[in-house]
Write a protein that holds these residues in place. Structure first.
Motif, mmCIF file in Angstrom:
data_model
loop_
_atom_site.group_PDB
_atom_site.id
_atom_site.type_symbol
_atom_site.label_atom_id
_atom_site.label_comp_id
_atom_site.label_asym_id
_atom_site.label_seq_id
_atom_site.Cartn_x
_atom_site.Cartn_y
_atom_site.Cartn_z
ATOM 1 N N SER A 32 0.792 -1.242 0.000
ATOM 2 C CA SER A 32 0.000 0.000 0.000
ATOM 3 C C SER A 32 0.821 1.286 0.000
ATOM 4 O O SER A 32 0.257 2.367 -0.186
ATOM 5 N N ILE A 367 -10.419 -5.468 -0.048
ATOM 6 C CA ILE A 367 -10.824 -4.095 0.279
ATOM 7 C C ILE A 367 -12.079 -4.109 1.146
ATOM 8 O O ILE A 367 -12.168 -3.399 2.155
ATOM 9 N N ASP A 371 -11.996 -2.737 5.127
ATOM 10 C CA ASP A 371 -12.777 -1.573 5.543
ATOM 11 C C ASP A 371 -13.818 -1.945 6.601
ATOM 12 O O ASP A 371 -14.013 -1.208 7.577
#
Length: 473
Positions: A32, A367, A371
């Motif tokens: 990331s 993802i 989250d």
């Protein structure tokens, strides 16, 4: 919960430090960094992680006081129960379990991706695609094998898992130090031009906050320490200091790695790497050493990070499940301990089963899971921060081996910051709003929690949510 000898007290200072640090240092620093730098800039990303780190540290201070004061398995489950009773405890622990399982599934799905970077021909046996992400038999099989190995290791005892964790954490630290030192020697300040902080005015602030709001997902893991409080064999006051030190170590690690990448690679280099493998940190290692082998060495360090994070959250998640089952908030079968190793066998098998299923849903799930888990983690942190304030008021004379100074200031800041993080996931247009798929995950988990709450409350009656705190506090 009065019997504090159900678990073996075998964890040393080093054990709990590497379990916490290893939980916080996963795969994110490899995969990331480039995206963070492109979004917020090198210094912008460091500032973002510092902001996220400040929030985590204030929350960590509340943990530092509560953990040695109530050193029982389950940690947050006990804190929130003593402050808010069974319902508040259920909400806090149920959210925490989602965050733990989310990370475990995240790592299970990440593993084949990482191996693919080391061995490009790894993906074989195409099965199907999920939202554009291909699922291969080799990836699913490898994740399953690693899951089985980690679960067996944890069933064999916390000490065995801790030794394993120490070895891999040492590898991560060594790789990180090599990158930072090599970048300092071979890099240049000129590379920071155009990527110090991205955006102007409000735009730059929003970009920095976009990093700050995801930082908790990459920094949570210190909260595994209270989950294993009954298995720690050091003075209670020392637990608090190690917990806070682990947070400082993790924030420093991320900050140094990001700066090393920006110092070693200019905007063109980063854009090229993002258009290729996407592993900008590995590309930075390759550039400073002019060696593709060193890029693979860094990826290997990232692989170790995946496993340490995976291992830590299996430890924490299984203890959280055990604590809820013991207080009759979920089925009692999850209180089963291995007769020899004193580990929560059924809870470990449940987490193992869920992490084995995750790879079948492909990389797009990464993802969504991250989250949803981050939102759940921030909610649990909010509950703990509020518990800290409530317990200081309700039980001012409770024995506290480690006592935080200016507790009102610390508690309010921890509550406001963690509450703000929760709000950012719910407010449209904040830059961190949960997507439809993520809302489905959180909503589904909430409905499952309502089901267990209702079923167990009906089944166990007055015994639902009972915790016998014992004589320690």
């Amino acid at each position: 919960m009065a019997n504090n000898n159900r678990f073996k007290k075998v964890m040393s200072s080093t054990d709990i430090l590497v379990v916490a640090f290893g939980a916080m240092i996963g795969w994110g620093w490899v995969v990331s960094s480039g995206r963070w730098i492109q979004n917020a800039g090198t210094i912008g990303t460091v500032i973002g992680f510092f902001i996220g780190g400040v929030m985590i540290y204030f929350v960590g201070m509340t943990y530092a006081e509560l953990t040695p004061a109530m050193p029982n398995v389950g940690g947050e489950h006990v804190f929130s129960h003593k402050a808010f009773g069974p319902t508040g405890s259920f909400i806090c622990t149920w959210a925490l379990i989602l965050s733990y399982i989310g990370v475990v599934c995240f790592e299970a799905v990440s593993l084949p991706t990482i191996i693919q970077y080391i061995f490009p021909s790894f993906s074989q046996g195409y099965m199907y695609s999920v939202v554009g992400a291909d699922v291969y038999a080799t990836g699913v099989a490898t994740s399953t094998i690693f899951t089985i190995g980690i679960i067996i290791l944890n069933i064999m005892g916390i000490k065995a898992a801790s030794i394993f964790q120490t070895i891999l954490t040492g590898v991560i630290a060594a790789v990180g130090v090599i990158l930072v030192v090599a970048s300092a020697i071979s890099g240049s300040l000129d590379n920071l031009q155009g990527q110090v902080i991205i955006g102007d005015g409000i735009g730059s602030i929003k970009n920095i906050l976009s990093v700050a709001v995801v930082a908790p997902f990459f920094l949570f893991g210190f909260d595994v320490i209270p989950q294993v409080a009954e298995e720690i064999n050091i003075p209670l006051k020392k637990i608090a200091r190690i917990l806070l030190f682990s947070i400082i170590c993790a924030v420093t690690f991320y900050g140094l790695v990001v700066f090393a990448v920006g110092y070693a690679m200019n905007t063109e280099d980063i854009a090229l790497a993002m258009g290729g493998s996407g592993l900008v940190t590995a590309s930075a290692m390759e550039k400073v050493f002019n060696s593709t082998i060193m890029a693979k060495v860094l990826i290997l360090g990232g692989l170790c990070g995946v496993i340490t994070s995976w291992n830590s959250f299996v430890i924490g998640g299984s203890r959280a499940i055990f604590s809820m089952a013991e207080s009759k908030m979920i089925p009692r079968r999850f209180t089963k301990l291995h007769p020899k190793y004193k580990t929560p066998t059924n809870a470990l098998l449940l987490i193992g089963g869920l992490s084995s299923v995750a790879p079948f849903f492909g990389r797009t799930m990464l993802i969504w899971i991250s989250d949803a888990a981050s939102f759940a983690c921030c909610l649990a942190y909010l509950m703990v921060a509020l518990s800290f304030l409530v317990l200081r008021k309700k039980y001012p004379d409770m024995k506290r081996p480690y006592k935080v100074n200016h507790y009102r200031v610390v508690g309010v800041i921890a509550s406001v910051l963690s509450g703000l993080m929760v709000a950012l996931y719910l407010i449209p247009g904040s830059g961190a709003t949960l997507t439809f798929e993520e809302i489905i995950i959180v909503g589904g988990w909430t409905l499952l929690g309502v089901f267990f709450y209702t079923m167990c409350k009906k089944r166990y009656g007055d015994k639902f949510g009972k915790i016998h705190y014992g004589e320690l506090y």
